[in-house]
Scaffold this active site. Structure first.
Site, PDB file in Angstrom:
ATOM      1  N   ASP A 466       0.684  -1.193  -0.102  1.00  0.00           N
ATOM      2  CA  ASP A 466       0.030   0.006   0.102  1.00  0.00           C
ATOM      3  C   ASP A 466       0.993   1.177  -0.091  1.00  0.00           C
ATOM      4  O   ASP A 466       1.571   1.524   1.020  1.00  0.00           O
ATOM      5  CB  ASP A 466      -0.763   0.014   1.290  1.00  0.00           C
ATOM      6  CG  ASP A 466      -1.847   1.209   1.471  1.00  0.00           C
ATOM      7  OD1 ASP A 466      -1.606   1.917   0.388  1.00  0.00           O
ATOM      8  OD2 ASP A 466      -2.785   0.903   2.031  1.00  0.00           O
ATOM      9  N   HIS A 467       0.743   1.858  -1.090  1.00  0.00           N
ATOM     10  CA  HIS A 467       1.695   3.183  -1.287  1.00  0.00           C
ATOM     11  C   HIS A 467       1.308   4.203  -0.354  1.00  0.00           C
ATOM     12  O   HIS A 467       2.210   5.196  -0.275  1.00  0.00           O
ATOM     13  CB  HIS A 467       1.842   3.797  -2.770  1.00  0.00           C
ATOM     14  CG  HIS A 467       2.976   4.066  -3.200  1.00  0.00           C
ATOM     15  ND1 HIS A 467       4.160   4.678  -2.304  1.00  0.00           N
ATOM     16  CD2 HIS A 467       3.703   4.286  -4.511  1.00  0.00           C
ATOM     17  CE1 HIS A 467       5.308   4.864  -2.929  1.00  0.00           C
ATOM     18  NE2 HIS A 467       4.953   4.714  -4.323  1.00  0.00           N
ATOM     19  N   ARG A 468       0.300   4.280   0.561  1.00  0.00           N
ATOM     20  CA  ARG A 468       0.062   5.165   1.290  1.00  0.00           C
ATOM     21  C   ARG A 468       0.671   5.047   2.666  1.00  0.00           C
ATOM     22  O   ARG A 468       1.302   5.822   3.393  1.00  0.00           O
ATOM     23  CB  ARG A 468      -1.622   5.381   1.776  1.00  0.00           C
ATOM     24  CG  ARG A 468      -2.507   5.403   0.721  1.00  0.00           C
ATOM     25  CD  ARG A 468      -3.844   5.363   0.979  1.00  0.00           C
ATOM     26  NE  ARG A 468      -4.161   3.844   1.455  1.00  0.00           N
ATOM     27  CZ  ARG A 468      -5.199   3.491   1.991  1.00  0.00           C
ATOM     28  NH1 ARG A 468      -6.130   3.989   2.055  1.00  0.00           N
ATOM     29  NH2 ARG A 468      -5.153   2.344   2.249  1.00  0.00           N
TER      30      ARG A 468
END
Length: 496
Positions: A466-468
């Site tokens: 998850d790039h967040r």
């Protein structure tokens, strides 16, 4: 987990419990008892499937089975009564517990403008259900609807596992046919059909209002639904006589049915239970968490040698040793070296929640669909303990006994697509988790080793995150650490 009500000193009812994770319904897969059977406290009476797993339900008291309220294959809301038990058999005749209005299997067409009954509303397990203070008013009309009476008798007979008794014919106006000529809805009301038939029609996408009934008193049969699903013929063909199969037989028939034009070219399979939950979760994950996937190809020859040595180690006796065990341990070490990767995104509070524990998920393909049970506190386990936990997880999943609790609370996941012979993939995150590692097939390939091309055991890893929560640098470090350990498994000691 259990919930029950007392309807009299003699009869007790057992309701569909909330088997965990706030699930609101479950499908009855199989009854292990029938009316007249003696049951004891703690005896498993049925198996149900929720959106997450198949669960066996034990009865919490002794007695004799009086009535099964639903046939196999029926989806039942949490809080509805599923079985009635006679806890004082042999004490003489006593009125049987009345079924709840919400459980009425077949609904007949409305007969007048009387008030609709207020049924019981399912509430949290352990708190029972509230009785409506308003009683049902008698329906208007001089004659009770013969169709409704016949259907009620047929359904009661079906629940009891025998053919329905013939209903006494009721007088009808000469101008009104006994069975509708077009469709199964008498007088424009709701078509008459038993629960398994309604379910079949729903699975096949058939509107019961368009089905011509051939059953007694205008009841739509399974054969009627199949006939409506078949290609239209130039000359209508009468459907066979309605089946007299017991509820368990009718409900256990395969839901998939061929829908063809001239020949069987399509099969429709209803999506429900675990498959439906996984589909919804994957769609939610794919369109909520911004996925990034990175790949690395690594020489795992030394890891394969370690696996062979561990199989002969007396400390590993009695547990299954395979490459997945070493890969799991490598990922746990990589997380320990990069703890920020083990986190979750709290959308409501706009916070990143870092986890100081690892519940390691293992994706498992089962006959009911893909499930992801996890090993609780995997970071604290020794290699033999991790091997034992993996073996138990796989066995439980294969037998369809994975509990909802076993699939809750995961933090990161491993999916071993290599068992299917593929090199790797781009896995979708399990909802609520930060990363998932896909492991490809381990193959003998030409590889440059110590300056020479040699045959080596090679695999490709793919890490989605998850790039967040995880930026490219952190994701790359985690993947590189896993690869380094598999290339030189002695790092399990030096880095641990």
């Amino acid at each position: 987990m259990t919930t029950m009500t007392e309807t009299s000193a003699r009869f007790r009812e057992f309701k569909m419990p909330d088997v965990g994770e706030g699930l609101t319904e479950a499908e009855i897969l199989k009854w292990f008892v029938q009316p007249g059977d003696t049951v004891t406290d703690g005896q498993v009476v049925c198996e149900v499937e929720t959106a997450k797993a198949a669960v066996e339900l034990p009865i919490p008291f002794d007695g004799v089975v009086h009535e099964l309220r639903f046939p196999e294959g029926t989806t039942v809301d949490v809080g509805q009564v599923i079985i009635a038990i006679d806890v004082a058999p042999g004490s003489g005749d006593a009125p049987a517990p009345a079924a709840e209005p919400a459980q009425e299997p077949v609904e007949a067409a409305s007969q007048g403008d009387g008030d609709a009954p207020k049924g019981r509303t399912p509430v949290l397990v352990g708190y029972g259900v509230a009785e409506s203070s308003t009683k049902r008013r008698p329906r208007k009309g001089a004659t009770a609807a013969p169709e409704a009476a016949a259907v009620a008798a047929a359904v009661q007979a079906e629940l009891n596992g025998h053919a329905a008794p013939a209903a006494a014919p009721a007088p009808a106006p000469a101008s009104a046919p006994a069975v509708p000529a077009q469709g199964g809805a008498p007088d424009g009301g709701r078509p008459l059909a038993k629960p398994p038939v309604r379910k079949l029609a729903k699975d096949l996408g058939i509107d019961l209002a368009t089905v011509v009934p051939t059953g007694k008193d205008g009841i739509i049969t399974r054969e009627d639904v199949h006939a409506a699903a078949a290609p239209a013929a130039t000359t209508p063909v009468a459907a066979p006589a309605p089946s007299q199969a017991a509820p368990s037989q009718a409900a256990s028939e395969a839901p998939a049915a061929a829908v063809a034009s001239g020949s069987a070219r399509e099969t429709r399979i209803p999506v429900k239970g675990v498959r439906k939950a996984i589909a919804q979760a994957m769609v939610g994950s794919a369109f909520t968490a911004p996925h990034v996937t990175e790949f690395v190809t690594v020489d795992v020859t030394r890891t394969m040698k370690l696996v062979a040595e561990l199989k002969e180690d007396k400390d590993m006796a009695g547990v299954r040793v395979n490459p997945l065990l070493i890969i799991a341990k490598a990922l746990l070490v990589a997380i320990k070296r990069n703890p920020e990767v083990n986190a979750a995104w709290d959308e409501a509070n706009q916070e990143i929640v870092q986890k100081h524990y690892v519940n390691l998920g293992i994706a498992a393909a089962t006959p009911r669909g893909l499930i992801v049970p996890n090993i609780k506190d995997a970071h604290d386990k020794t290699l033999p303990q991790l091997a034992a936990a993996l073996g138990e997880l796989v066995t439980t999943a294969r037998d369809g006994k994975t509990s909802p609790a076993a699939m809750a609370g995961g933090t990161v996941t491993i999916t071993n697509v290599g068992v299917f012979g593929v090199d790797t993939g781009t896995p979708i995150l399990n909802p609520g988790e930060s990363a998932i590692l896909a492991v490809g097939a381990i193959k003998l390939q030409p590889w440059v080793h110590k300056g020479k091309v040699k045959p080596r055991q090679v695999t490709t890893l793919a890490l989605s995150f998850d790039h967040r929560l995880v930026d490219g640098e952190l994701g790359s470090k985690v993947l590189a650490d896993v690869a380094a350990i598999l290339e030189q498994p002695k790092r399990l000691i030096t880095w641990a």
